[in-house]
Design an enzyme around this catalytic site. Sequence first.
Site, PDB file in Angstrom:
ATOM      1  N   HIS A  56      35.854  34.300  29.470  1.00 45.28           N
ATOM      2  CA  HIS A  56      36.788  33.260  28.410  1.00 45.28           C
ATOM      3  C   HIS A  56      36.265  32.567  27.242  1.00 45.28           C
ATOM      4  O   HIS A  56      36.522  31.548  26.775  1.00 45.28           O
ATOM      5  CB  HIS A  56      37.646  32.209  29.381  1.00 45.28           C
ATOM      6  CG  HIS A  56      38.685  32.979  30.221  1.00 45.28           C
ATOM      7  ND1 HIS A  56      39.996  33.120  29.805  1.00 45.28           N
ATOM      8  CD2 HIS A  56      38.780  33.400  31.427  1.00 45.28           C
ATOM      9  CE1 HIS A  56      40.760  33.559  30.599  1.00 45.28           C
ATOM     10  NE2 HIS A  56      39.568  33.805  31.739  1.00 45.28           N
ATOM     11  N   HIS A 104      34.508  35.271  45.842  1.00 45.89           N
ATOM     12  CA  HIS A 104      34.326  35.289  44.283  1.00 45.89           C
ATOM     13  C   HIS A 104      32.800  34.679  44.213  1.00 45.89           C
ATOM     14  O   HIS A 104      32.151  34.351  45.085  1.00 45.89           O
ATOM     15  CB  HIS A 104      35.160  34.123  43.387  1.00 45.89           C
ATOM     16  CG  HIS A 104      36.367  35.066  43.107  1.00 45.89           C
ATOM     17  ND1 HIS A 104      37.567  34.985  44.064  1.00 45.89           N
ATOM     18  CD2 HIS A 104      36.832  35.420  41.823  1.00 45.89           C
ATOM     19  CE1 HIS A 104      38.672  35.559  43.303  1.00 45.89           C
ATOM     20  NE2 HIS A 104      38.197  35.939  41.995  1.00 45.89           N
ATOM     21  N   ASP A 125      44.104  42.307  38.215  1.00 46.55           N
ATOM     22  CA  ASP A 125      44.446  43.809  38.899  1.00 46.55           C
ATOM     23  C   ASP A 125      44.495  43.985  40.383  1.00 46.55           C
ATOM     24  O   ASP A 125      43.816  43.329  41.037  1.00 46.55           O
ATOM     25  CB  ASP A 125      43.388  44.765  38.282  1.00 46.55           C
ATOM     26  CG  ASP A 125      43.031  44.943  36.872  1.00 46.55           C
ATOM     27  OD1 ASP A 125      43.830  45.858  36.396  1.00 46.55           O
ATOM     28  OD2 ASP A 125      42.238  44.171  36.244  1.00 46.55           O
TER      29      ASP A 125
END
Length: 418
Positions: free
Chosen positions: A17, A104, A348
């Site tokens: 980002h 993560h 996704d």
Amino acid sequence: MSTFGTHFRVTTFGESHCKGVGCIIDGCPPGLALTEDDIQPQLTRRRPGQSNLTTPRDEKDRVTILSGTEFGHTLGTPIGLTVPNQDQRPHDYTETDLFPRPSHADWTYLLKYGLKASSGGGRASARETIGRVAAGAVAEKFLKEAFGTEIVAFVSSVGKVAMPFIEEQNETGMPSQEFVDMLSTVSRETVDAEPTRCPDKEVSKKMTQRIIEAKEANDSIGGTVTCVIRHVPTGLGEPCFDKLEAKLAHAMLSIPATKAFEIGSGFGGTQVPGHLHNDAWVQKVGRKGQKVLGTKTNYSGGIQGGITNGENIYFRIGFKSPATISQEQQTTSYNGVDGVLATRGRHDPCVVPRATPIVEAMAALVIMDAVMMQLARQSAASLLPPMPDTPLRPAPFVMAVPGGLAVKVDESTKPKTE
């Protein structure tokens, strides 16, 4: 570090980002015709929002060449490539200020650096792979023009839905002839005709349904990507630590969400005895009509002793189910307090359809680096006086040359035989 390669070196930059992502390519040969139009097709294949099977993040991923070219050709100097991040939503990730997301890299980045990107996955995000794909497109163009090399990746399984050759190899341990034949003919056009990027239409329908099921359940599912590299120059790869299959494994397992790699017969090759698995040598006709040695079968996957033998290279990569899911998950905050995490970010439901150009790019970077290393060795050897008669080379000796072909050595330098 963020650099891959020795002679063809690629450094990627950017987070998920930030204002943009990209790469620096150092070592690209001068004189290669190159514009954004040569790079954009692969980035377009990788970009999000292609179908209802992928993340809805709306990114055009338009590449700009900043340096290293003039009048549409490479200068031999570093090539700078950049792609802007346009559809940024850092506010979707405020919950990660409190909780490390399950599976993560939030916690491991904190352990390593003492801080992490506050939005998205930062460098752990698949946005980082844009630089890889852009650099891979440059490498691939050189390989195509210099040697006719072709690289095609396709989705071979989603969850337990798999192409027939996987089921057959699981039973027999050996790749089927139908699979070997398909590797010689499969094309990107055939692959891209299906939203799943599986070239088998019937299997693709089942894969689509499986991905939609995961998406509707706010869940995710993994899969595998198979890749073939055709018309590979012979003699690529180093004998010990930098065997070509080792470099390919390194490259593929550096892609986000990868968990497995196998080449040639892979794990199936452990199920059969040596007399069935060995690739017998036979005389073949080369691409220009000359006689060359090749293998009758190709269970080795085009590489023996870590060095390419001229046959097709093929391998398979396993991608785990994406860690970001739109379900509440029991977890623990950074300060050790139990809690519930509800992820809002776009993701996704299955990464493998978009992973195919990333796999192709990393394959191209490995082959390109190995080509430049081998050409440097051959160029240096060509400056020396001819070798005297020696028993170290068999007769008639054949030498690898660009294009994966083979030619007889000049009779004056060929070892004598009794």
